[in-house]
Design a protein around this motif. Structure first.
Motif, PDB file in Angstrom:
ATOM      1  N   ASP A   1       0.834  -1.205   0.000  1.00  0.00           N
ATOM      2  CA  ASP A   1       0.000   0.000   0.000  1.00  0.00           C
ATOM      3  C   ASP A   1       0.871   1.258   0.000  1.00  0.00           C
ATOM      4  O   ASP A   1       0.768   2.113   0.892  1.00  0.00           O
ATOM      5  CB  ASP A   1      -0.927  -0.018   1.225  1.00  0.00           C
ATOM      6  N   SER A   2       1.738   1.376  -0.987  1.00  0.00           N
ATOM      7  CA  SER A   2       2.705   2.484  -1.008  1.00  0.00           C
ATOM      8  C   SER A   2       2.008   3.840  -1.051  1.00  0.00           C
ATOM      9  O   SER A   2       0.926   3.996  -1.629  1.00  0.00           O
ATOM     10  CB  SER A   2       3.661   2.335  -2.188  1.00  0.00           C
ATOM     11  N   GLN A   3       2.639   4.803  -0.414  1.00  0.00           N
ATOM     12  CA  GLN A   3       2.114   6.156  -0.277  1.00  0.00           C
ATOM     13  C   GLN A   3       3.115   7.173  -0.841  1.00  0.00           C
ATOM     14  O   GLN A   3       4.315   6.899  -0.878  1.00  0.00           O
ATOM     15  CB  GLN A   3       1.868   6.466   1.193  1.00  0.00           C
ATOM     16  N   PRO A   4       2.629   8.343  -1.263  1.00  0.00           N
ATOM     17  CA  PRO A   4       3.560   9.361  -1.763  1.00  0.00           C
ATOM     18  C   PRO A   4       4.676   9.682  -0.773  1.00  0.00           C
ATOM     19  O   PRO A   4       5.799   9.982  -1.175  1.00  0.00           O
ATOM     20  CB  PRO A   4       2.652  10.577  -2.007  1.00  0.00           C
ATOM     21  N   GLY A   5       4.398   9.580   0.504  1.00  0.00           N
ATOM     22  CA  GLY A   5       5.405   9.833   1.526  1.00  0.00           C
ATOM     23  C   GLY A   5       6.509   8.792   1.565  1.00  0.00           C
ATOM     24  O   GLY A   5       7.524   8.994   2.240  1.00  0.00           O
ATOM     25  N   ASP A   6       6.318   7.681   0.868  1.00  0.00           N
ATOM     26  CA  ASP A   6       7.355   6.653   0.784  1.00  0.00           C
ATOM     27  C   ASP A   6       8.388   6.992  -0.296  1.00  0.00           C
ATOM     28  O   ASP A   6       9.396   6.293  -0.428  1.00  0.00           O
ATOM     29  CB  ASP A   6       6.743   5.291   0.443  1.00  0.00           C
ATOM     30  N   SER A   7       8.122   8.025  -1.067  1.00  0.00           N
ATOM     31  CA  SER A   7       9.063   8.431  -2.125  1.00  0.00           C
ATOM     32  C   SER A   7      10.395   8.811  -1.493  1.00  0.00           C
ATOM     33  O   SER A   7      10.485   9.741  -0.683  1.00  0.00           O
ATOM     34  CB  SER A   7       8.497   9.607  -2.925  1.00  0.00           C
ATOM     35  N   ALA A   8      11.422   8.066  -1.841  1.00  0.00           N
ATOM     36  CA  ALA A   8      12.739   8.213  -1.218  1.00  0.00           C
ATOM     37  C   ALA A   8      13.709   7.304  -1.972  1.00  0.00           C
ATOM     38  O   ALA A   8      13.314   6.583  -2.883  1.00  0.00           O
ATOM     39  CB  ALA A   8      12.687   7.813   0.252  1.00  0.00           C
ATOM     40  N   THR A   9      14.954   7.342  -1.567  1.00  0.00           N
ATOM     41  CA  THR A   9      15.934   6.392  -2.081  1.00  0.00           C
ATOM     42  C   THR A   9      16.140   5.310  -1.041  1.00  0.00           C
ATOM     43  O   THR A   9      16.318   5.605   0.148  1.00  0.00           O
ATOM     44  CB  THR A   9      17.267   7.079  -2.411  1.00  0.00           C
ATOM     45  N   TYR A  10      16.104   4.073  -1.483  1.00  0.00           N
ATOM     46  CA  TYR A  10      16.233   2.928  -0.593  1.00  0.00           C
ATOM     47  C   TYR A  10      17.549   2.205  -0.878  1.00  0.00           C
ATOM     48  O   TYR A  10      17.883   1.935  -2.028  1.00  0.00           O
ATOM     49  CB  TYR A  10      15.055   1.975  -0.770  1.00  0.00           C
ATOM     50  N   PHE A  11      18.271   1.910   0.184  1.00  0.00           N
ATOM     51  CA  PHE A  11      19.539   1.202   0.071  1.00  0.00           C
ATOM     52  C   PHE A  11      19.451  -0.116   0.820  1.00  0.00           C
ATOM     53  O   PHE A  11      19.059  -0.138   1.995  1.00  0.00           O
ATOM     54  CB  PHE A  11      20.679   2.008   0.691  1.00  0.00           C
ATOM     55  N   CYS A  12      19.847  -1.196   0.165  1.00  0.00           N
ATOM     56  CA  CYS A  12      20.068  -2.428   0.904  1.00  0.00           C
ATOM     57  C   CYS A  12      21.525  -2.453   1.332  1.00  0.00           C
ATOM     58  O   CYS A  12      22.364  -1.726   0.780  1.00  0.00           O
ATOM     59  CB  CYS A  12      19.720  -3.647   0.062  1.00  0.00           C
ATOM     60  N   ALA A  13      21.820  -3.272   2.314  1.00  0.00           N
ATOM     61  CA  ALA A  13      23.188  -3.355   2.812  1.00  0.00           C
ATOM     62  C   ALA A  13      23.417  -4.738   3.390  1.00  0.00           C
ATOM     63  O   ALA A  13      22.466  -5.505   3.621  1.00  0.00           O
ATOM     64  CB  ALA A  13      23.455  -2.272   3.854  1.00  0.00           C
ATOM     65  N   ALA A  14      24.671  -5.055   3.627  1.00  0.00           N
ATOM     66  CA  ALA A  14      25.012  -6.344   4.223  1.00  0.00           C
ATOM     67  C   ALA A  14      26.279  -6.197   5.028  1.00  0.00           C
ATOM     68  O   ALA A  14      27.141  -5.364   4.715  1.00  0.00           O
ATOM     69  CB  ALA A  14      25.176  -7.405   3.140  1.00  0.00           C
ATOM     70  N   SER A  15      26.364  -7.037   6.060  1.00  0.00           N
ATOM     71  CA  SER A  15      27.544  -7.020   6.912  1.00  0.00           C
ATOM     72  C   SER A  15      27.881  -8.452   7.266  1.00  0.00           C
ATOM     73  O   SER A  15      26.993  -9.305   7.364  1.00  0.00           O
ATOM     74  CB  SER A  15      27.260  -6.205   8.171  1.00  0.00           C
TER      75      SER A  15
END
Lengths: 115, 113
Positions: free
Chosen positions: B79-93
């Motif tokens: 249920d994505s919302q306009p406020g979710d507009s962003a850059t998403y980064f995955c990461a690992a350690s």
């Protein structure tokens, strides 16, 4: 607000110059990490300090150096600047020494432009 | 060499859609997989994280699916919302005492109202 403070927010300088970026970690956090963010490379790990001592090194150039002071703030020194050093430099802090045991809290970054 | 490969580079969905962002890795020593969300002018902030002993983790509208055998993990936003507009980064350690997070190159998500 993450609690991590970085200064300056913006910096414009010329090739060959030297700049210092400053980071104050969250209160109580002993680890400080420095990351470089460029458009095509994402977030690249540069170096980590824990309680004043260097703990890990990533893709940090020899022209770059960092230190963490007794009050736990950290500085990243960039010298002999080149056009390609233009990027966003982020500082992050955490309570623990290891990156995989908890959250990293990032500052808002210092945007460096080298002309 | 990018330790964590992320796709797509950008994603546009309508409000209510379910964007999916995928990440892949090679290092079997990785044992911690966080996702960070970054809004313009801000630093990345932890969104959700998973360890390889579970195949799925949900926090609100955000779900991580993890496939250990395929060495892949993904982020789903329900249920994505306009406020979710962003850059998403995955990461690992990797491993106990690991000092570094390896980040993917980021996915710029735009949710259209």
């Amino acid at each position: 607000d993450s609690g991590v403070t970085q200064t300056p927010k913006h910096l414009i300088t010329a090739t060959g110059q030297r700049v210092t970026l400053r980071c104050s970690p969250r209160s109580g956090d002993l680890s400080v990490y420095w990351y470089q963010q460029s458009l095509d490379q994402g977030l690249q790990f540069l170096i980590q300090y824990y309680n004043g001592e260097e703990r890990a090194k990533g893709n940090i150039l020899e022209r770059f150096s960092a230190q963490q002071f007794p009050d736990l703030h950290s500085e990243l020194n960039l010298s002999s600047l080149e056009l390609g050093d233009s990027a966003l430099y982020f500082c992050a802090s955490s309570v623990s020494q290891a990156a995989n045991t908890g959250e990293l809290f990032f500052g808002e970054g210092s945007r460096l432009t080298v002309l | 060499q990018q330790q964590v490969k992320q796709s797509p580079q950008s994603l546009i969905v309508q409000k209510g859609g379910i964007p999916i962002i995928n990440c892949a890795y090679e290092n079997t020593a990785f044992d911690y997989f966080p996702w960070y969300q970054q809004f313009p002018g801000k630093g990345p902030a932890l969104l959700i994280a998973i360890r390889p002993d579970v195949s799925e983790k949900k926090e609100g509208r955000f779900t991580i699916s993890f496939n250990k055998s395929a060495k892949q993990f993904s982020l789903h936003i329900m249920d994505s919302q306009p406020g979710d507009s962003a850059t998403y980064f995955c990461a690992a350690s990797e491993g106990a005492g690991a000092n570094n997070l390896f980040f993917g190159t980021g996915t710029r998500l735009t949710v259209i109202p």
